[in-house]
Design a protein around this motif. Structure first.
Motif, mmCIF file in Angstrom:
data_model
loop_
_atom_site.group_PDB
_atom_site.id
_atom_site.type_symbol
_atom_site.label_atom_id
_atom_site.label_comp_id
_atom_site.label_asym_id
_atom_site.label_seq_id
_atom_site.Cartn_x
_atom_site.Cartn_y
_atom_site.Cartn_z
ATOM 1 N N SER A 186 -36.307 -10.393 -20.265
ATOM 2 C CA SER A 186 -36.086 -8.984 -19.944
ATOM 3 C C SER A 186 -35.512 -8.247 -21.145
ATOM 4 O O SER A 186 -35.066 -8.860 -22.124
ATOM 5 N N GLY A 187 -35.504 -6.921 -21.041
ATOM 6 C CA GLY A 187 -34.975 -6.118 -22.139
ATOM 7 C C GLY A 187 -33.499 -6.343 -22.381
ATOM 8 O O GLY A 187 -33.037 -6.373 -23.528
ATOM 9 N N SER A 188 -32.734 -6.520 -21.307
ATOM 10 C CA SER A 188 -31.300 -6.770 -21.466
ATOM 11 C C SER A 188 -31.034 -8.119 -22.125
ATOM 12 O O SER A 188 -30.110 -8.255 -22.931
ATOM 13 N N GLN A 189 -31.843 -9.121 -21.802
ATOM 14 C CA GLN A 189 -31.687 -10.424 -22.437
ATOM 15 C C GLN A 189 -32.108 -10.375 -23.897
ATOM 16 O O GLN A 189 -31.502 -11.034 -24.740
ATOM 17 N N ALA B 58 -31.747 -8.104 -26.083
ATOM 18 C CA ALA B 58 -30.743 -7.536 -26.981
ATOM 19 C C ALA B 58 -29.646 -8.525 -27.341
ATOM 20 O O ALA B 58 -28.948 -8.345 -28.339
ATOM 21 N N THR B 59 -29.479 -9.587 -26.544
ATOM 22 C CA THR B 59 -28.390 -10.535 -26.784
ATOM 23 C C THR B 59 -28.833 -11.820 -27.453
ATOM 24 O O THR B 59 -27.985 -12.626 -27.842
#
Length: 362
Positions: free
Chosen positions: A289-292, A294-295
């Protein structure tokens, strides 16, 4: 003297000189033209001495007024002009005391002070983000290093309390834990070296590094049922051969390990444009996912399905890849593939192909 006092004296001196020049011009004009007209009227009319006695006191009062006006006006004007600088100074002192959240946020027209203020605020934003990142990194590194030490301590305690326990199994487990601790320490040192940019730049061809990394990880890919493909043109750049090889190695290893359980695929390609060259590593795998996304380049971060395995590394692979790319003034871009997996692109500055001809990467 303070800058404000220097500006005040400068303004006053300029005004005094301008006033003196103006009075001198008036006096010369009076001496040249007025006496001739007065004398032409006949005897008994005022002469030059009378004119001098009438002009000099008024000129002296005028100069006195100019001096006072120059000093007072210069003091007020310099204070108004230096107000933004005083604001910047106050904020700088607060930052020096450890308050990195302070910002100047100077308003008004975009003059030199406004540009200085905006540049300082931008620097503080980056500094605060860097400090926070270092704090997170230190906390994560401490946690990761503590884990193998705690396991080692537990195994030793168990062995001491149970003398009849077979030592072979204990030695194997201690060896595995020790290897992980060494790998983690070396990864931390490599990451620190990349951040400091403590390396000598040499001609390097990314396509040769890609072939070398693919050959290294081909047995691992075959054992996991992953098809590894390498293709691309020469991609000449300047940098540390060892660090750039580590960059390619980390990306290929990450693509092989974090893949599908069956029939996974990895594509490695290189290309070169007029000014930039790029290395692209693409793999199948779980949906990110997009949130994953970024990290994933942060130290010790793993997304869904990116768990630690027998070849899972220490959670620093992409963080090191990013640090190496940025140390070479490049960019590392991550994008999710449709259907799962990642597409990672490392872009670096291109050099002439002739410069890399015959270069050997050890």
């Amino acid at each position: 003297m303070s800058v404000r006092l220097k500006l005040t004296l400068s303004y006053a001196a300029f005004l005094i000189v301008a006033g003196a020049i103006l009075l001198a011009v008036v006096w010369l004009w009076l001496l040249r033209y007025v006496p001739d007209v007065i004398i032409a009227r006949g005897p008994g009319t005022p002469n030059r001495g009378d004119l001098q006695r009438a002009f000099v006191p008024k000129a002296a009062w005028a100069m006195f007024f100019i001096v006072v006006f120059g000093l007072v006006g210069g003091w007020l004007l310099s204070g108004w002009m230096l107000a933004p600088l005083n604001r910047i100074t106050r904020t700088t002192r607060l930052v020096a005391d450890g308050s990195l959240s302070q910002r100047i946020r100077l308003e008004g027209p975009r003059d030199e002070f406004r540009e200085l203020s905006d540049a300082f605020d931008t620097m503080l934003d980056r500094l605060e983000a860097h400090v926070e990142e270092q704090k997170r990194f230190a906390a994560n590194a401490s946690h990761e290093l503590r884990t193998p030490l705690a396991i080692t301590q537990t195994l030793l305690d168990v062995a001491r309390n149970d003398p009849a326990r077979e030592s072979d199994d204990l030695l194997d487990r201690l060896h595995a834990v020790n290897v992980r601790a060494i790998d983690l320490t070396e990864a931390l040192l490599l990451l620190s070296r990349a951040d400091r940019r403590a390396f000598t730049r040499e001609p390097v061809d990314l396509s040769l590094l890609a072939e070398d990394a693919a050959e290294t990880f081909l047995p691992l890919a075959e054992s996991r049922g992953v098809t590894l493909e390498v293709d691309g043109d020469a991609a000449p750049t300047d940098g540390s051969p060892a660090l750039l090889l580590q960059l390619v190695t980390n990306l290929v290893h990450n693509a092989v390990v974090h893949n599908l359980a069956e029939e996974g695929r990895v594509w490695v390609s290189t290309a070169a444009g007029q000014r930039r060259c790029e290395l692209v590593v693409e793999n199948t795998g779980p949906v990110v996912s997009g949130s994953q996304l970024a990290t994933l380049v942060e130290p010790f971060q793993r997304g869904a399905g990116r768990t630690r395995t027998d070849h899972g590394g220490v959670g620093l692979g992409l963080a090191i890849a990013k640090a190496i790319t940025e140390a070479h003034d490049g960019t590392l871009a991550l994008a999710p593939r449709e259907g799962g997996g990642l597409r990672i692109t490392a872009r670096l500055a291109r050099t002439s192909r002739e410069a890399t001809a015959g270069s050997v990467v050890e």
